[in-house]
Design an enzyme around this catalytic site. Structure first.
Site, PDB file in Angstrom:
ATOM      1  N   LYS A 162      -5.110 -16.415   2.866  1.00  0.00           N
ATOM      2  CA  LYS A 162      -5.968 -17.588   2.662  1.00  0.00           C
ATOM      3  C   LYS A 162      -5.666 -18.693   3.674  1.00  0.00           C
ATOM      4  CE  LYS A 162      -7.299 -16.647  -2.052  1.00  0.00           C
ATOM      5  NZ  LYS A 162      -6.579 -15.362  -2.304  1.00  0.00           N
TER       6      LYS A 162
HETATM    7  C1  LIG Z   1      -7.198 -14.178  -2.676  1.00  0.00           C
HETATM    8  C2  LIG Z   1      -6.438 -12.923  -2.445  1.00  0.00           C
HETATM    9  C3  LIG Z   1      -7.060 -11.646  -2.447  1.00  0.00           C
HETATM   10  C4  LIG Z   1      -8.535 -11.479  -2.770  1.00  0.00           C
HETATM   11  O1  LIG Z   1      -9.362 -11.940  -1.740  1.00  0.00           O
HETATM   12  P1  LIG Z   1     -10.938 -12.193  -2.021  1.00  0.00           P
HETATM   13  O2  LIG Z   1     -11.427 -12.865  -0.787  1.00  0.00           O
HETATM   14  O3  LIG Z   1     -10.999 -13.069  -3.232  1.00  0.00           O
HETATM   15  O4  LIG Z   1     -11.568 -10.857  -2.240  1.00  0.00           O
HETATM   16  C5  LIG Z   1      -6.292 -10.537  -2.140  1.00  0.00           C
HETATM   17  N1  LIG Z   1      -4.966 -10.633  -1.886  1.00  0.00           N
HETATM   18  C6  LIG Z   1      -4.329 -11.829  -1.887  1.00  0.00           C
HETATM   19  C7  LIG Z   1      -2.859 -11.849  -1.627  1.00  0.00           C
HETATM   20  C8  LIG Z   1      -5.031 -13.006  -2.166  1.00  0.00           C
HETATM   21  O5  LIG Z   1      -4.374 -14.187  -2.170  1.00  0.00           O
END
Ligand SMILES: *Cc1c(COP(=O)(O)O)cnc(C)c1O
Length: 468
Positions: free
Chosen positions: A112
């Site tokens: 993120k």
């Molecule tokens: C947010 C997150 C996901 C999921 O990603 P999306 O974009 O919501 O599909 C997967 N792995 C981790 C470690 C995350 O923080």
């Protein structure tokens, strides 16, 4: 370049307005009015460039001239200098015809950061030019909160309030939020669950009186700029020499469908992509959809990969919009019926069409631990539970010599040390710059699950007249 709503009833907006708006007025999500395309020669010309330079070239068409190119290049250079690996997103081998794309080298150790680090800087740039300020209010069960706080700390034009359910986020995740000392960062520990936190945030966003005093913004994954920033690493991966001349299969551990949707955007821009494989944990609404063509709501179960514990994937709306030939009214109708009946059924031809690009596979917690151990036995590497779910999906789909597997590593193993240790007997260490996380002082306010109390607290912190 302007942006249109997936529900077809909101005005088209330019990039900077979409950045600040988040959700469209009609409840839809913003998407580009047309997909920009890059030619094979454009992609070739990016070979040998660094991550930041690739990022500028991939994202420039989406700005529609609303941010000057030299400003944008400076923002991008600053954004990715905050990562602790020179390649930002290194591609490492993972056995025969397979690679891991490490997306966890940002400040909070999850993918993120790749988008939120840029988002915080874009907010500051656009707001400074407009002479405006915003207040971000969000709820988190873990990864989003720390990444958003880290992206907004110390930003001039932004105040951020992050609600987390008291005692219900992991200690690493809580400390990554509560040890940030910037004046514009406010952590609120709510006496309730994550759903209570989300309901409080929704109530505040629906409070017209508050919004009239205080321009509010959201940083959840429905913000178009987050998707845009995620397109970059798909292009970056495909340009690595090891993948030269191939169309990779990307395997993506998926919750809200934001990450994997960015892979589809890269494909629409002309990047050779063989297939996009969605990995889900026990909360498998997407995998069931790709298997059957029917999306059906079940409850949410807690798992070892909590960032994928979702009931509905909010970004799937963008895929539906494409699947229904960009007919916003059709999407609106489907989603209305979905809310009423808990079921969304696409016709067989469209289901077949979406399966040409996407497949889904699920893995439960036992399987996740087994996969973490398998990878450790095979390669000596530790992977986090989310990444393990993605690798399983990629292997289940099967890579081939001309379509190698690229599995996205979405979190650092040290973010989920208990699961990794239970699977392998090895406790992953935090990277150097976070090594003293457990000694740092925490700061947060504890509040009841009560909207009046939270509103009063926010107004007092911002210094609004008559605050109580
Ligand atoms: C947010 C997150 C996901 C999921 O990603 P999306 O974009 O919501 O599909 C997967 N792995 C981790 C470690 C995350 O923080």
């Amino acid at each position: 370049m302007r942006y249109v709503s997936t529900r077809g009833a909101a005005p088209a907006l330019p990039f900077d307005d979409v950045l600040l708006a988040g959700l469209a007025e009609d409840g839809g999500l913003y998407v580009p009015e047309a997909w920009p395309s890059l030619s094979p020669a454009d992609f070739d010309a990016m070979r040998g460039l660094g991550y930041a330079e690739v990022a500028v070239r991939v994202m420039a068409p989406y700005l529609g001239g609303r941010i000057a190119e030299e400003d944008f290049a400076a923002i991008i250079a600053d954004t990715y200098a905050a990562f602790d690996h020179p390649e930002v997103a290194p591609l490492v081998p993972l056995g025969a015809d397979a690679y891991l794309l490490e997306l966890f080298h940002g400040p909070t150790l999850a993918f993120k950061d790749c988008a939120l680090q840029l988002l915080g800087r874009l907010f500051d740039h656009v707001l400074a030019r407009r002479g405006e300020r915003i207040t971000i209010i969000g709820a988190t069960s873990g990864d989003t909160g720390s990444a958003a706080i880290e992206a907004c700390r110390g930003r001039e034009a932004v105040e951020i309030f992050m609600l987390h359910p008291q005692g219900r986020v992991s200690e690493v995740q809580r400390r990554q939020m509560t040890t940030v000392t910037a004046d514009n960062v406010h952590n609120l520990a709510i006496e309730g669950t994550f759903d209570d936190c989300q309901d409080l945030v929704k109530a505040l966003f629906n409070d017209r009186a508050l919004r009239a005093e205080l321009p509010l913004a959201a940083v959840n994954s429905i913000n178009w700029a987050r998707i845009m920033a995620q397109i970059v690493y798909y292009v970056w991966a495909a340009l690595r020499p090891a993948l030269s001349g191939c169309a990779p299969v990307f395997a993506v551990p998926t919750g809200n469908f934001g990450n994997v949707f960015a892979g589809d955007c890269a494909r629409r821009m002309g990047l050779p992509v063989k297939h996009l494989v969605v990995g889900s944990n026990r909360n498998d609404i997407l995998t069931r959809f790709f298997e059957t063509g029917v999306m059906e709501i079940h409850g949410v179960h807690p798992t070892l990969s909590p960032s994928m514990d979702i009931q509905v994937s909010s970004n799937f709306e963008r895929q539906l919009f494409e699947l229904y030939d960009r007919d916003g009214l059709a999407v609106d109708g489907l989603l209305r019926a979905f809310r009423e009946t808990g079921e969304l059924r696409v016709d067989p031809a469209r289901w077949q069409a979406v399966r040409e690009t996407f497949s889904g596979y699920r893995l439960d917690d036992e399987g996740t631990k087994r996969m973490i151990k398998t990878i450790h036995d095979e390669t000596g590497m530790l992977v986090d539970p989310h990444t393990a779910v993605g690798i399983h999906a990629g292997r289940a789909h099967g890579p081939t010599a001309d379509a190698p597997l690229v599995a996205l590593a979405t979190a650092h193993p040290a973010k989920f040390p208990d699961a990794v240790e239970a699977a392998t007997g090895v406790r992953p260490a935090l990277p150097e710059r976070l090594a003293d996380l457990f000694e740092r002082e925490e700061s947060y306010d504890m509040l009841p699950n009560d909207v009046a109390a939270v509103r009063g607290h926010i107004r007092a912190k911002i210094g609004l007249a008559g605050a109580a």
